[in-house]
Design a protein around this motif. Structure first.
Motif, PDB file in Angstrom:
ATOM      1  N   PHE A   1      -0.578   4.123   3.966  1.00  0.00           N
ATOM      2  CA  PHE A   1      -0.679   5.071   2.867  1.00  0.00           C
ATOM      3  C   PHE A   1      -0.884   6.491   3.403  1.00  0.00           C
ATOM      4  O   PHE A   1      -0.354   7.458   2.858  1.00  0.00           O
ATOM      5  CB  PHE A   1      -1.831   4.688   1.942  1.00  0.00           C
ATOM      6  CG  PHE A   1      -1.862   5.480   0.665  1.00  0.00           C
ATOM      7  CD1 PHE A   1      -0.978   5.214  -0.356  1.00  0.00           C
ATOM      8  CD2 PHE A   1      -2.774   6.499   0.487  1.00  0.00           C
ATOM      9  CE1 PHE A   1      -0.995   5.950  -1.537  1.00  0.00           C
ATOM     10  CE2 PHE A   1      -2.807   7.245  -0.674  1.00  0.00           C
ATOM     11  CZ  PHE A   1      -1.914   6.961  -1.687  1.00  0.00           C
ATOM     12  N   ARG A   2      -1.656   6.612   4.470  1.00  0.00           N
ATOM     13  CA  ARG A   2      -1.878   7.935   5.045  1.00  0.00           C
ATOM     14  C   ARG A   2      -0.570   8.530   5.568  1.00  0.00           C
ATOM     15  O   ARG A   2      -0.313   9.730   5.429  1.00  0.00           O
ATOM     16  CB  ARG A   2      -2.912   7.846   6.166  1.00  0.00           C
ATOM     17  CG  ARG A   2      -3.332   9.206   6.683  1.00  0.00           C
ATOM     18  CD  ARG A   2      -4.584   9.094   7.515  1.00  0.00           C
ATOM     19  NE  ARG A   2      -5.664   8.468   6.791  1.00  0.00           N
ATOM     20  CZ  ARG A   2      -6.402   9.085   5.863  1.00  0.00           C
ATOM     21  NH1 ARG A   2      -6.162  10.350   5.576  1.00  0.00           N
ATOM     22  NH2 ARG A   2      -7.363   8.462   5.244  1.00  0.00           N
TER      23      ARG A   2
ATOM     24  N   ASN B   1      -6.954  -2.865   7.791  1.00  0.00           N
ATOM     25  CA  ASN B   1      -5.984  -2.348   6.820  1.00  0.00           C
ATOM     26  C   ASN B   1      -6.281  -2.798   5.404  1.00  0.00           C
ATOM     27  O   ASN B   1      -5.457  -2.633   4.529  1.00  0.00           O
ATOM     28  CB  ASN B   1      -4.564  -2.794   7.218  1.00  0.00           C
ATOM     29  CG  ASN B   1      -4.084  -2.054   8.449  1.00  0.00           C
ATOM     30  OD1 ASN B   1      -3.591  -0.948   8.357  1.00  0.00           O
ATOM     31  ND2 ASN B   1      -4.269  -2.642   9.625  1.00  0.00           N
ATOM     32  N   SER B   2      -7.414  -3.390   5.180  1.00  0.00           N
ATOM     33  CA  SER B   2      -7.755  -3.843   3.838  1.00  0.00           C
ATOM     34  C   SER B   2      -8.507  -2.770   3.103  1.00  0.00           C
ATOM     35  O   SER B   2      -8.914  -1.792   3.669  1.00  0.00           O
ATOM     36  CB  SER B   2      -8.591  -5.114   3.903  1.00  0.00           C
ATOM     37  OG  SER B   2      -9.817  -4.850   4.551  1.00  0.00           O
TER      38      SER B   2
ATOM     39  N   ASP C   1       0.855  -1.189   0.000  1.00  0.00           N
ATOM     40  CA  ASP C   1       0.000   0.000   0.000  1.00  0.00           C
ATOM     41  C   ASP C   1       0.888   1.236   0.000  1.00  0.00           C
ATOM     42  O   ASP C   1       1.187   1.815   1.041  1.00  0.00           O
ATOM     43  CB  ASP C   1      -0.895  -0.026   1.244  1.00  0.00           C
ATOM     44  CG  ASP C   1      -2.026   0.988   1.150  1.00  0.00           C
ATOM     45  OD1 ASP C   1      -2.227   1.535   0.056  1.00  0.00           O
ATOM     46  OD2 ASP C   1      -2.694   1.226   2.166  1.00  0.00           O
ATOM     47  N   GLY C   2       1.348   1.642  -1.200  1.00  0.00           N
ATOM     48  CA  GLY C   2       2.261   2.775  -1.285  1.00  0.00           C
ATOM     49  C   GLY C   2       2.219   3.432  -2.646  1.00  0.00           C
ATOM     50  O   GLY C   2       1.190   3.427  -3.321  1.00  0.00           O
TER      51      GLY C   2
ATOM     52  N   VAL D   1       7.024   2.673   0.226  1.00  0.00           N
ATOM     53  CA  VAL D   1       6.089   2.529   1.341  1.00  0.00           C
ATOM     54  C   VAL D   1       6.616   3.273   2.560  1.00  0.00           C
ATOM     55  O   VAL D   1       7.826   3.483   2.713  1.00  0.00           O
ATOM     56  CB  VAL D   1       5.850   1.042   1.695  1.00  0.00           C
ATOM     57  CG1 VAL D   1       5.239   0.291   0.519  1.00  0.00           C
ATOM     58  CG2 VAL D   1       7.152   0.367   2.124  1.00  0.00           C
ATOM     59  N   ALA D   2       5.684   3.675   3.414  1.00  0.00           N
ATOM     60  CA  ALA D   2       6.002   4.234   4.731  1.00  0.00           C
ATOM     61  C   ALA D   2       5.380   3.309   5.766  1.00  0.00           C
ATOM     62  O   ALA D   2       4.170   3.025   5.697  1.00  0.00           O
ATOM     63  CB  ALA D   2       5.449   5.647   4.869  1.00  0.00           C
ATOM     64  N   LEU D   3       6.175   2.802   6.693  1.00  0.00           N
ATOM     65  CA  LEU D   3       5.707   1.818   7.664  1.00  0.00           C
ATOM     66  C   LEU D   3       5.227   2.500   8.931  1.00  0.00           C
ATOM     67  O   LEU D   3       5.792   3.495   9.382  1.00  0.00           O
ATOM     68  CB  LEU D   3       6.826   0.826   7.987  1.00  0.00           C
ATOM     69  CG  LEU D   3       7.444   0.095   6.784  1.00  0.00           C
ATOM     70  CD1 LEU D   3       8.533  -0.857   7.254  1.00  0.00           C
ATOM     71  CD2 LEU D   3       6.384  -0.632   5.972  1.00  0.00           C
TER      72      LEU D   3
END
Length: 850
Positions: A604-605, A849-850, A538-539, A594-596
């Motif tokens: 993603f936010r 998270n889906s 998700d990125g 991606v940002a974890l």
């Protein structure tokens, strides 16, 4: 994060601020996400809104605040924003024209969520042209909703088709449905007053034929339980929400084009930003037929007049009402149709495909028709001269390939990609295999052609076409295509015949390959022997090019799906250059930025806080708050040689051999086991889902392919079926036994709580079988079913348990309305469960998270 950023869009410099400001509190949708949406759908939105005076509706403080309309441009408007003046009886207004992406981005920055435009456009000189489209606004009154609007839309469609007008539906994103029809031919000379009068008579006729469901008078008191057919928006001074414009509603809904099949779905609903982007990327612009209206008004140019006669054979084989292919200019020099994806937003009187100075173009299109072949087309004398290559372009000078000359094609065909419907000439899927410009060395008409192609995708090469067939007879169109021994170098200079062809330069980054959403039937066929399963990240998707710089050091370039250079935004990912070998450069890879979050899951936010930054100071400040990682999962080119045609298994082994990853770069291993096991592992890790990739398939840049499937996690819930709604009303006295949707409930303290309905996920046979499995009762076994959903319902004994997938629960309403299932999808009956066993499942980490 910096609240002020300067970005360049199409050569225009804009200041963007407060990108993380929430404009839609119900969904936490930010200004940055709205800007991302506008950029994603810009080709279509601009095509339908350009050259029309735009009235803007702005929500600077979000949709829960009071909005305001704005017509006039004010002092803060950038000088480069296109505009036109309309003089009214007592005043003049300067209106913005939404003609380009820079202007659209500026509107997004000013929190303009809604763009309203009339049904006419300005001409090249600023003169208003006659209306190019008719619109009917189907507005539901109290007690009715989208299903009733869809029913009225079908009635209206029958009348419009009888008038030689083909309507296209748009769910308005607010309450109802808009029907648009392009005004061409005999309808193209109507004034706004005349079109408005026609629309009013059509609405009057609908109300007379269907008095129980339709009203055409303006009085609000008459609209209870009926659909108001608003004909007045065809008036010269009236506007309608532009197709693809967001709405300033509680949720980020959109004025979204739909198919007529979708209007048959009893669970029809309005679409939101992310859904519209996904549909546009998958299906293109469903409203493209509407563009025929303003294209009918393009003023002729000498180039267009000179070419229309050569397209007679092309047009004779095709029906513009049945195929999405472009049709080029007609006898008047007007565009009959622009190809989907072409710049259909050209100024009235401006020819978007008019020849420009410079090298002529070529295109090679992969055509999956009855037999796979490649179409080779060269721009020449205002058309694309075309040959079909059954075996494609030759790569060995010692082996010639057959080339069969076909009819000349319009220049617009050079950008065409899409599906030609079954039953039409050339039916099948068309994609661009290569395109660029060419140098002409020799053109002997109907005898010999020698050209040097220049392509950033596949490099330069010199080809010769030689006619072998006679001018009459069965082989009259037979040619040979030959790759000459003398080939150009990278600069296009012919090299000696014995010189080895050097590796191609990476040039402009290719577009990444895209996955298709899998249906239930397709998921059942994903055998792990033939399919590999990778994590769905998700990125931000990025094509990564690593090449040797002037000093020999590796240089890393990151390019987004839209072609934006992301390199300055994520400078820490330049570390990849230290993880590859100089001998493998230039190297082209595919991956995701991606940002974890704190649990190590992509957010993603969180990634949004790093978006749209270019100034080093802004980037460095954001880096201190949010770090990013690069996940690599494919390779397209190694040492300048393409590997995209190799199967996934070979590319995967190559990827693992050319990158020695360490943070922040990762090459995660595929998920093991079956699809179900991969999904379970992905869900356990709290990830978005899985991407299934066919092991023996190549990489198809820029294509959305069935060789890759994306599977997002869907939550499941056991429910009790308490009734059903028929798929259609049926004739008087007809007992329709086919379900359009099932009405669902869960136990609630000795009674039943209504939780919504499910109308998707069924096969045709399922819709009949579920009705046969229910025991019908004369009245509802529960309370709380909304009147719109109870209308036409058949009730059943609450004794059958089923399972549905769903996206989540709606919030409890301020009026006390209970939470409902969102986007429920039928999974099947649960004969092992009794109604008393049903409980509301707790939300899992994966589902969140889906």
């Amino acid at each position: 994060m910096s609240r002020t950023q300067r970005v360049t869009v199409e050569g225009r410099t804009l200041t963007l601020s407060n990108l993380d400001k929430v404009l839609y509190p119900a969904t936490a949708t930010t200004k940055g996400e709205v800007l991302h949406y506008l950029a994603s759908v810009a080709p279509a939105l601009l095509a339908h809104a350009s050259h029309r005076p735009a009235t803007r509706k702005r929500w600077p403080d979000g949709v829960e605040s009071t909005p305001f309309f704005q017509k006039n441009l004010d002092a803060s408007t950038p000088a480069w924003v296109p505009r036109r003046t309309i003089r009214h009886t007592s005043s003049s207004n300067d209106y913005v024209l939404v003609d380009d992406l820079a202007t659209l981005t500026w509107l997004g920055q000013t929190a303009t969520l809604e763009i309203h435009v009339p049904q006419w456009r300005f001409g090249r000189t600023g003169t208003p042209l006659p209306p190019d489209r008719l619109v009917l606004d189907l507005d539901p009154g109290p007690g009715v909703g989208l299903p009733e609007c869809a029913e009225v839309a079908r009635h209206a469609r029958d009348i419009l088709v009888g008038m030689d007008l083909e309507p296209v539906p748009v769910t308005s994103g607010s309450k109802g449905i808009h029907l648009y029809a392009a005004l061409t031919g005999q309808h193209g000379e109507l004034t706004s007053d005349a079109v408005s009068a026609v629309a009013k008579e059509l609405a009057r006729h609908l109300a007379a034929e269907h008095p129980d469901t339709v009203v055409f008078e303006m009085k609000r008191a008459l609209r209870e339980g009926k659909v108001f057919v608003d004909w007045s928006q065809n008036n010269e001074s009236k506007t309608t929400i532009a197709p693809y414009s967001p709405r300033g509603r509680e949720r980020p809904t959109v004025a979204a084009p739909r198919t007529w099949d979708e209007l048959d779905d009893p669970d029809l609903r309005h679409l939101e930003l992310d859904e519209v982007v996904e549909r546009f990327e998958r299906d293109g612009d469903l409203l493209a037929p509407l563009l025929a209206g303003h294209l009918d008004r393009l003023e002729p140019t000498p180039q267009r007049l000179a070419t229309f006669t050569r397209l007679g054979t092309y047009r004779a084989k095709r029906d513009p009402g049945r195929t999405p292919e472009p049709f080029g200019p007609d006898e008047a020099g007007s565009d009959a149709r622009t190809a989907p994806g072409a710049d259909a937003a050209a100024d009235a009187g401006t020819d978007s495909t008019e020849e420009t100075p410079g090298a002529p173009s070529f295109v090679i299109q992969e055509h999956h028709a009855r037999r796979l072949h490649w179409d080779f087309r060269l721009e020449h004398e205002g058309v694309l001269v075309s040959w079909a290559l059954p075996k494609g372009e030759p790569t060995d000078p010692g082996r010639n390939h057959l080339a069969v000359q076909t009819e000349d094609h319009p220049l617009e065909y050079g950008t065409f990609e899409g599906s030609i419907p079954a039953g039409e000439y050339g039916a099948g899927e068309v994609t661009i295999w290569d395109a660029g410009t060419y140098e002409l060395e020799k053109w002997r008409e109907d005898a010999e052609v020698i050209v040097t192609l220049h392509s950033e995708r596949r490099g330069p090469r010199r080809l010769a076409l030689i006619r072998t067939g006679g001018r009459d007879g069965q082989d009259a169109n037979s040619w040979l295509i030959h790759r000459t021994k003398a080939q150009p170098d990278d600069a296009g200079t012919p090299a000696p015949p014995e010189a080895a062809a050097p590796p191609t330069s990476p040039g402009r980054a290719p577009r990444p390959m895209l996955a298709t959403t899998a249906s239930t039937g397709e998921l059942d066929r994903l055998d792990p022997e033939r399919w590999a399963f990778e994590v769905k990240w998700d990125g931000f998707r990025a094509v990564v090019t690593v090449s040797a710089g002037p000093d020999g050091d590796p240089q890393v370039r990151l390019t987004s799906r839209s072609g934006q250079d992301l390199t300055p935004t994520f400078p820490e990912l330049a570390a990849l250059g230290e993880m590859v070998r100089p001998a493998d450069l230039p190297l082209v890879l595919d991956g995701e930025i991606v940002a974890l979050d704190g649990q190590g899951r992509p957010s993603f936010r969180r990634l949004q806080q790093r978006a749209n930054l270019a100034k080093p100071r802004d980037v460095e400040r954001a880096r201190r708050r949010v770090t990013v990682d690069l996940v690599l999962f494919d390779v397209l080119e190694v040492a300048g040689s393409p590997v995209a045609d190799r199967p996934w298994t070979a590319r995967r082994a190559t990827l693992e051999g050319v990158v020695s990853p360490r943070p922040p770069v990762h090459v995660p291993a595929p998920l093991e086991g079956t699809l179900a096991e991969a999904l379970a592992e992905s869900r356990r890790l709290g990830l978005e889902g899985v991407v299934a990739k066919r092991r023996d398939a190549g990489y198809r840049p820029g294509r959305r392919s069935h060789d890759w499937f994306k599977v997002k996690h869907a939550r499941t819930q056991e429910v009790v079926v308490v009734g059903w709604r028929p798929l259609h009303a049926g004739a008087p006295g007809e007992d329709v036994r086919t379900a359009g949707s099932l009405l669902l409930a869960v136990p609630d303290g000795g009674t039943w709580r209504y939780v919504g309905k499910v109308g998707t996920g069924f096969r045709d046979r399922d819709r009949r079988d579920v009705v046969a499995a229910l025991q019908e009762v004369p009245s509802a076994p529960l309370e709380g079913v909304p009147a719109v959903e109870a209308r036409h319902a058949r009730w059943a004994t609450p004794e059958r348990v089923a399972e549905v997938g769903f996206a989540g629960w709606t919030s409890v309403g301020a009026d006390g309305a209970e939470a409902r299932l969102r986007h429920a999808v039928w999974r099947g009956w649960r004969p092992d469960k009794a109604p008393a066993d049903v409980v509301v499942e707790p939300e899992s980490g994966a589902a969140r998270n889906s």
